[in-house]
Design a protein around this motif. Structure first.
Motif, mmCIF file in Angstrom:
data_model
loop_
_atom_site.group_PDB
_atom_site.id
_atom_site.type_symbol
_atom_site.label_atom_id
_atom_site.label_comp_id
_atom_site.label_asym_id
_atom_site.label_seq_id
_atom_site.Cartn_x
_atom_site.Cartn_y
_atom_site.Cartn_z
ATOM 1 N N GLU A 124 20.728 42.527 -2.339
ATOM 2 C CA GLU A 124 21.324 41.366 -2.989
ATOM 3 C C GLU A 124 20.753 40.055 -2.455
ATOM 4 O O GLU A 124 21.217 38.980 -2.805
ATOM 5 N N ILE A 125 19.717 40.169 -1.605
ATOM 6 C CA ILE A 125 19.106 38.987 -1.010
ATOM 7 C C ILE A 125 18.245 38.274 -2.038
ATOM 8 O O ILE A 125 17.519 38.893 -2.808
ATOM 9 N N GLY A 126 18.306 36.944 -2.036
ATOM 10 C CA GLY A 126 17.460 36.167 -2.932
ATOM 11 C C GLY A 126 16.978 34.885 -2.278
ATOM 12 O O GLY A 126 17.774 33.987 -2.019
ATOM 13 N N HIS A 127 15.678 34.825 -1.952
ATOM 14 C CA HIS A 127 15.043 33.595 -1.469
ATOM 15 C C HIS A 127 14.044 33.172 -2.550
ATOM 16 O O HIS A 127 13.115 33.922 -2.868
ATOM 17 N N PHE A 128 14.210 31.992 -3.106
ATOM 18 C CA PHE A 128 13.388 31.581 -4.240
ATOM 19 C C PHE A 128 12.577 30.351 -3.860
ATOM 20 O O PHE A 128 12.980 29.218 -4.099
ATOM 21 N N VAL A 300 22.815 37.062 -12.416
ATOM 22 C CA VAL A 300 22.841 37.942 -11.252
ATOM 23 C C VAL A 300 22.928 37.065 -10.014
ATOM 24 O O VAL A 300 22.054 36.222 -9.772
ATOM 25 N N ALA A 301 24.002 37.221 -9.245
ATOM 26 C CA ALA A 301 24.167 36.442 -8.021
ATOM 27 C C ALA A 301 23.254 36.997 -6.933
ATOM 28 O O ALA A 301 23.187 38.204 -6.712
ATOM 29 N N ALA A 302 22.545 36.115 -6.257
ATOM 30 C CA ALA A 302 21.653 36.500 -5.154
ATOM 31 C C ALA A 302 22.036 35.688 -3.925
ATOM 32 O O ALA A 302 22.329 34.487 -4.034
ATOM 33 N N GLU A 303 22.031 36.314 -2.771
ATOM 34 C CA GLU A 303 22.595 35.695 -1.573
ATOM 35 C C GLU A 303 21.543 35.434 -0.492
ATOM 36 O O GLU A 303 20.546 36.148 -0.398
ATOM 37 N N GLU A 304 21.801 34.412 0.296
ATOM 38 C CA GLU A 304 21.060 34.174 1.535
ATOM 39 C C GLU A 304 22.032 34.377 2.689
ATOM 40 O O GLU A 304 23.105 33.771 2.710
ATOM 41 N N HIS A 305 21.661 35.234 3.618
ATOM 42 C CA HIS A 305 22.537 35.583 4.728
ATOM 43 C C HIS A 305 21.983 35.081 6.057
ATOM 44 O O HIS A 305 20.804 35.300 6.351
ATOM 45 N N PRO A 306 22.797 34.435 6.869
ATOM 46 C CA PRO A 306 22.372 34.165 8.249
ATOM 47 C C PRO A 306 22.395 35.468 9.051
ATOM 48 O O PRO A 306 23.002 36.456 8.631
ATOM 49 N N PHE A 307 21.727 35.470 10.192
ATOM 50 C CA PHE A 307 21.831 36.614 11.086
ATOM 51 C C PHE A 307 23.241 36.654 11.673
ATOM 52 O O PHE A 307 23.958 35.653 11.682
ATOM 53 N N ILE A 319 24.881 31.298 -2.096
ATOM 54 C CA ILE A 319 24.689 32.095 -3.310
ATOM 55 C C ILE A 319 23.906 31.264 -4.323
ATOM 56 O O ILE A 319 24.217 30.096 -4.571
ATOM 57 N N GLN A 320 22.856 31.872 -4.889
ATOM 58 C CA GLN A 320 22.130 31.296 -6.016
ATOM 59 C C GLN A 320 22.209 32.278 -7.187
ATOM 60 O O GLN A 320 22.663 33.402 -7.016
ATOM 61 N N PHE A 321 21.737 31.833 -8.357
ATOM 62 C CA PHE A 321 21.958 32.631 -9.557
ATOM 63 C C PHE A 321 20.664 32.823 -10.342
ATOM 64 O O PHE A 321 19.982 31.856 -10.687
#
Length: 364
Positions: A124-128, A300-307, A319-321
């Motif tokens: 579900e990770i998304g870096h754009f 589609v929701a895509a997430e950026e997660h910190p460690f 969250i980005q879309f």
């Protein structure tokens, strides 16, 4: 570890002994790569923990914990000079003496090193960072993170499902959609195994036209054929191949436990996801997080997660879309990103776009 490899590491960390546990060798590798970073992490019980990151990405967190660590001197996190170090002993403690640049010296005294290693889901990770073909760039990023953790730590951190996907990074037309602005060709080699892996996936998708291109490419891998395959994958016919790879990535990723940030942060993330669901349902979408649909439009929701630890304080969950509109209604995620008459795909950073009619206009 082979004797030759050990002798090489010992050059960078004098005092390293063959009978020392493996984390000491990882410490030497970090010195060799000039990648030593010392982080102080405060646990939920308030205790301070001294950690040294070894390999951290969206699929894996691996770091070294120095047990009962005490520091003399001062660590300079922003020092640009060369790092040198050696190991010493005093009674029951081990000392890591570190010289930063020409002048600064500090010592970490500890009783032992414990390695913390945990794999996490990444589907579900998304870096754009690059516009265009974001659906393929996201896949390249995901499989690239699997490849990287394998390069560092081997099969112990990869499942059979992941090992089957790894060679895709060794197939040039796939990695042509770099998720960053630089080419990936300097980081990955091209192999026959990469071609065969793509061929197996293409057969599952039933795209015989692309399978024939692969056979020609295997015999004569020209730049012209690479461009032709890139165009195929970017078009509507490439959507079936994308779907097969995407589903396999999700199946491999879902086997891992989600990141645990502690009760407060976990609750905040849950509320963010619930907010997304509530807003989109109010605007006429159907579905469950992270997949939503309204007519020909998909979100589609895509997430950026910190460690879970060692992350910069200003990096937060986000969250980005991925928004796509296709010519006809379809259940294939992100279909609108594929080139074709009536297809459009783009990235939205905020939910507000669905409040002011902009999203509806693009859907129209």
């Amino acid at each position: 570890m082979k004797q030759k490899e050990f002798e090489e590491l010992k050059k960078y960390l004098p005092g390293l002994q063959p009978d020392m546990p493996e984390p000491y060798q990882k410490l030497a590798e970090l010195i060799k790569c000039q990648a030593l970073e010392v982080c102080i992490h405060r646990e939920e019980n308030g205790n301070r923990q001294t950690c040294i990151p070894y390999m951290m990405n969206d699929a894996l967190e691996c770091y070294l914990i120095l047990e009962n660590c005490r520091m003399t001197g001062t660590y300079l996190p922003d020092c640009q000079g060369k790092t040198e170090a050696y190991l010493t002993r005093h009674e029951d403690s081990v000392g890591l003496v570190v010289k930063q640049g020409d002048e600064n010296v500090f010592t970490l005294w500890f009783d032992g090193i414990r390695e913390k290693l945990q794999c996490y889901p990444y589907h579900e990770i998304g870096h754009f960072w690059v516009q265009g073909m974001e659906q393929w760039r996201q896949l390249v990023y995901m499989i690239g993170t699997i490849y990287d953790k394998y390069e560092y730590l081997g099969e112990q951190v990869c499942t059979e499902k992941e090992m089957e996907l790894l060679p895709l990074m060794e197939f040039a037309p796939f990695r042509s959609w770099s998720p960053v602005k630089e080419t990936l060709d300097d980081w990955y080699m091209d192999t026959v195994e990469g071609v065969d892996t793509m061929r197996n996936l293409v057969q599952l998708a039933g795209e015989e036209g692309f399978a024939r291109l692969l056979e020609r490419y295997k015999q004569n891998p020209t730049a012209r054929l690479e461009k032709r395959m890139e165009r195929f994958l970017a078009g509507k016919k490439g959507a079936k191949i994308y779907q097969v790879i995407y589903q396999k990535v999700c199946a491999a990723s879902e086997e891992y436990p989600k990141r645990d940030y502690g009760k407060e942060m976990n609750n905040r993330i849950s509320r963010e996801r619930e907010k997304v669901t509530e807003k989109l349902l109010q605007k006429g979408f159907t579905g469950t997080y992270p997949y939503f649909r309204r007519g020909r439009m998909q979100v589609v929701a895509a997430e950026e997660h910190p460690f879970t630890i060692l992350e910069a304080e200003d990096f937060v969950f986000r969250i980005q879309f991925m928004v796509s509109v296709s010519r006809k209604e379809t259940d294939n995620p992100n279909f609108g990103f594929f080139r074709g008459i009536g297809n459009r795909g783009w990235i939205e950073e905020k939910l507000e776009v669905f409040n002011n009619g902009k999203g509806k206009e693009k859907d129209g």
